[in-house]
Scaffold this motif. Sequence first.
Motif, PDB file in Angstrom:
ATOM      1  N   HIS A 216      -5.069  -1.230  -8.805  1.00 60.23           N
ATOM      2  CA  HIS A 216      -4.772  -2.024  -7.846  1.00 60.23           C
ATOM      3  C   HIS A 216      -5.654  -3.286  -7.373  1.00 60.23           C
ATOM      4  O   HIS A 216      -5.203  -4.228  -6.707  1.00 60.23           O
ATOM      5  N   HIS A 217      -6.806  -3.379  -8.149  1.00 62.30           N
ATOM      6  CA  HIS A 217      -7.746  -4.204  -7.674  1.00 62.30           C
ATOM      7  C   HIS A 217      -7.631  -5.493  -8.784  1.00 62.30           C
ATOM      8  O   HIS A 217      -8.392  -6.255  -9.053  1.00 62.30           O
ATOM      9  N   THR A 218      -6.655  -5.140  -9.962  1.00 59.43           N
ATOM     10  CA  THR A 218      -6.962  -6.140 -11.060  1.00 59.43           C
ATOM     11  C   THR A 218      -6.677  -7.513 -10.749  1.00 59.43           C
ATOM     12  O   THR A 218      -5.954  -7.873  -9.751  1.00 59.43           O
ATOM     13  N   ASN A 219      -7.286  -8.326 -11.623  1.00 60.91           N
ATOM     14  CA  ASN A 219      -6.985  -9.785 -11.502  1.00 60.91           C
ATOM     15  C   ASN A 219      -6.472 -10.158 -12.906  1.00 60.91           C
ATOM     16  O   ASN A 219      -6.967 -11.228 -13.328  1.00 60.91           O
ATOM     17  N   ASP A 220      -5.800  -9.466 -13.613  1.00 66.76           N
ATOM     18  CA  ASP A 220      -5.249  -9.626 -14.963  1.00 66.76           C
ATOM     19  C   ASP A 220      -4.000 -10.458 -15.072  1.00 66.76           C
ATOM     20  O   ASP A 220      -3.387 -10.724 -16.232  1.00 66.76           O
ATOM     21  N   GLY A 221      -3.476 -10.795 -13.765  1.00 70.95           N
ATOM     22  CA  GLY A 221      -2.152 -11.879 -14.133  1.00 70.95           C
ATOM     23  C   GLY A 221      -1.370 -11.059 -12.710  1.00 70.95           C
ATOM     24  O   GLY A 221      -1.320 -10.098 -12.536  1.00 70.95           O
ATOM     25  N   PRO A 222      -0.635 -12.022 -12.730  1.00 76.42           N
ATOM     26  CA  PRO A 222       0.446 -11.736 -11.185  1.00 76.42           C
ATOM     27  C   PRO A 222       1.536 -10.835 -11.500  1.00 76.42           C
ATOM     28  O   PRO A 222       1.797 -10.138 -10.706  1.00 76.42           O
ATOM     29  N   ALA A 223       1.591 -10.553 -12.668  1.00 71.62           N
ATOM     30  CA  ALA A 223       2.705  -9.567 -13.269  1.00 71.62           C
ATOM     31  C   ALA A 223       2.223  -8.004 -12.687  1.00 71.62           C
ATOM     32  O   ALA A 223       2.987  -6.969 -12.597  1.00 71.62           O
ATOM     33  N   LEU A 224       0.800  -7.773 -12.667  1.00 69.81           N
ATOM     34  CA  LEU A 224       0.282  -6.653 -12.532  1.00 69.81           C
ATOM     35  C   LEU A 224      -0.265  -6.335 -11.287  1.00 69.81           C
ATOM     36  O   LEU A 224      -0.811  -5.179 -10.785  1.00 69.81           O
ATOM     37  N   ILE A 225      -0.222  -7.364 -10.225  1.00 67.25           N
ATOM     38  CA  ILE A 225      -0.706  -7.090  -9.022  1.00 67.25           C
ATOM     39  C   ILE A 225       0.457  -6.446  -7.997  1.00 67.25           C
ATOM     40  O   ILE A 225       1.629  -6.162  -8.524  1.00 67.25           O
ATOM     41  N   ASN A 226      -0.002  -6.082  -7.027  1.00 67.39           N
ATOM     42  CA  ASN A 226       0.696  -5.419  -5.984  1.00 67.39           C
ATOM     43  C   ASN A 226       1.315  -3.966  -6.442  1.00 67.39           C
ATOM     44  O   ASN A 226       2.329  -3.632  -6.256  1.00 67.39           O
ATOM     45  N   LYS A 227       0.362  -3.155  -6.995  1.00 64.77           N
ATOM     46  CA  LYS A 227       0.815  -1.910  -7.631  1.00 64.77           C
ATOM     47  C   LYS A 227      -0.363  -0.911  -7.076  1.00 64.77           C
ATOM     48  O   LYS A 227      -1.333  -1.352  -6.613  1.00 64.77           O
ATOM     49  N   ASN A 228       0.123   0.401  -6.930  1.00 64.76           N
ATOM     50  CA  ASN A 228      -0.891   1.613  -6.798  1.00 64.76           C
ATOM     51  C   ASN A 228      -1.294   1.382  -5.342  1.00 64.76           C
ATOM     52  O   ASN A 228      -2.641   1.307  -5.445  1.00 64.76           O
ATOM     53  N   TYR A 229      -0.654   1.378  -4.257  1.00 65.91           N
ATOM     54  CA  TYR A 229      -0.995   1.323  -2.927  1.00 65.91           C
ATOM     55  C   TYR A 229      -1.627   2.624  -2.479  1.00 65.91           C
ATOM     56  O   TYR A 229      -2.468   2.873  -1.402  1.00 65.91           O
ATOM     57  N   ALA A 230      -1.230   3.977  -2.886  1.00 70.08           N
ATOM     58  CA  ALA A 230      -1.594   5.102  -2.383  1.00 70.08           C
ATOM     59  C   ALA A 230      -3.045   5.347  -2.596  1.00 70.08           C
ATOM     60  O   ALA A 230      -3.618   4.835  -3.486  1.00 70.08           O
ATOM     61  N   ALA A 231      -3.625   6.110  -1.597  1.00 74.78           N
ATOM     62  CA  ALA A 231      -5.056   6.374  -1.650  1.00 74.78           C
ATOM     63  C   ALA A 231      -5.254   7.656  -2.450  1.00 74.78           C
ATOM     64  O   ALA A 231      -6.372   8.025  -2.952  1.00 74.78           O
ATOM     65  N   MET A 232      -4.204   8.536  -2.364  1.00 73.02           N
ATOM     66  CA  MET A 232      -4.266  10.033  -3.009  1.00 73.02           C
ATOM     67  C   MET A 232      -3.403  10.502  -3.943  1.00 73.02           C
ATOM     68  O   MET A 232      -3.527  11.271  -4.782  1.00 73.02           O
TER      69      MET A 232
END
Length: 282
Positions: A216-232
Motif C-alpha cells: 500500500h505504501h509502494t513507490n514502485d510505479g503507478p500500476a502498483l499504487i492504490n492497492k490493499n486499503y484494508a487494515a486487518m
Amino acid sequence: MNSLSDFTLIIIRLWIWLFLLAAVFVPLERVFTLRSQRIFRQSIWTDIGYYFLSSLCSALLLGAPLALVSQASQAILPSFVGSTLDSWPLWLKVVLSLVIGDIGYYWSHRLAHEIPLLWRFHSIHHAPTELDWLVNTHGHPVDILFTRFCALLPLSVLGLGNLAGSAPDGSSSSALFLEILTLVGTIWGFFIHANLRWRVRPLEQLLTTPAFHHWHHTNDGPALINKNYAAMFPFIDRIFGSFYLPSDHRSESFGLAEEIPTGFIDELLHPFETQTSNSSQS
Ligand SMILES: [Zn+2]
Ligand SMILES: [Zn+2]
C-alpha cells in the motif's frame, strides 16, 4: 478527577504504550529485518509527535459524536438488533466488530485516496520513504480522525461500542469487549507497518501483514499504487478489487511520486496551503 489530571493520565498512558510497543517491535525488527535502516531513522521524532497529537485528538474529539450516533441509532434501530448482538458470544462480537470496523476503514481509506480534498491530508501518511512500526502513527490528525470515525461509525450505529477512547489514547472504559477490540486493532496497525521480512503465507490470505500493507505504501510505479486499503482483513480488498500480494517479491521503494514538505509543522500545514495532486495515487 479534574481535566488536568485526566490529560496527565492520558499522556502517561501514551508514554507507557509507546515504550511497550517499542519493547516489542524494535527487537523484532532487529532480528527479522526486511531492510537495513537505523532505529533512529529520518523523521522518527516527527512520528513520535504524530503519535501524541493524533492519539490526543482521537481521545478528546471522537467520543462525543460517536456517543451521539450510538444514542440516536438505539432510538431508531429495532430492539431485536441489540438483543440479538448481546446474546452472541464475546469472540463472535469481537470478530464481527473487527470486520465491520475494517469495512468502514476500507472505504474511508479508499476515499482518502480518490477524493483530492481528502488526499491532501492522507498523503502525509504516504510520505515516509522508510517503513517501520512507528510509521503507523505518521498521519495528519484530520486524516486520522476521519478514517477512525468512519471505522467506528458502523459499530456505534449497531451499538457494538463507543470506542472513541481507545487504549493507547487513554480510554477509561473497563469493558472487556472494548479492551480486547481496541488492543487488537491498535497493535495490528503497528505490526503491518513493521520492517519485518516474515511471510506467513497461509495466514496472509486471512489477515493483513507487513508484506500486504507495505504494498500500500509502494513507490514502485503507478500500476502498483492504490492497492490493499484494508487494515486487518485482505478479503475486503479482494471483494472490492484492490488486492495485490505477489508471493515472490516485496515492494522495492516507498513514499510519494509527488513532492511534499517534510517535518512535523510543515506537514501539518501542507494540506491547508496547497492543492496536492493525487495523480500519483489515483
Ligand atoms: Zn493510504
Ligand atoms: Zn500505512
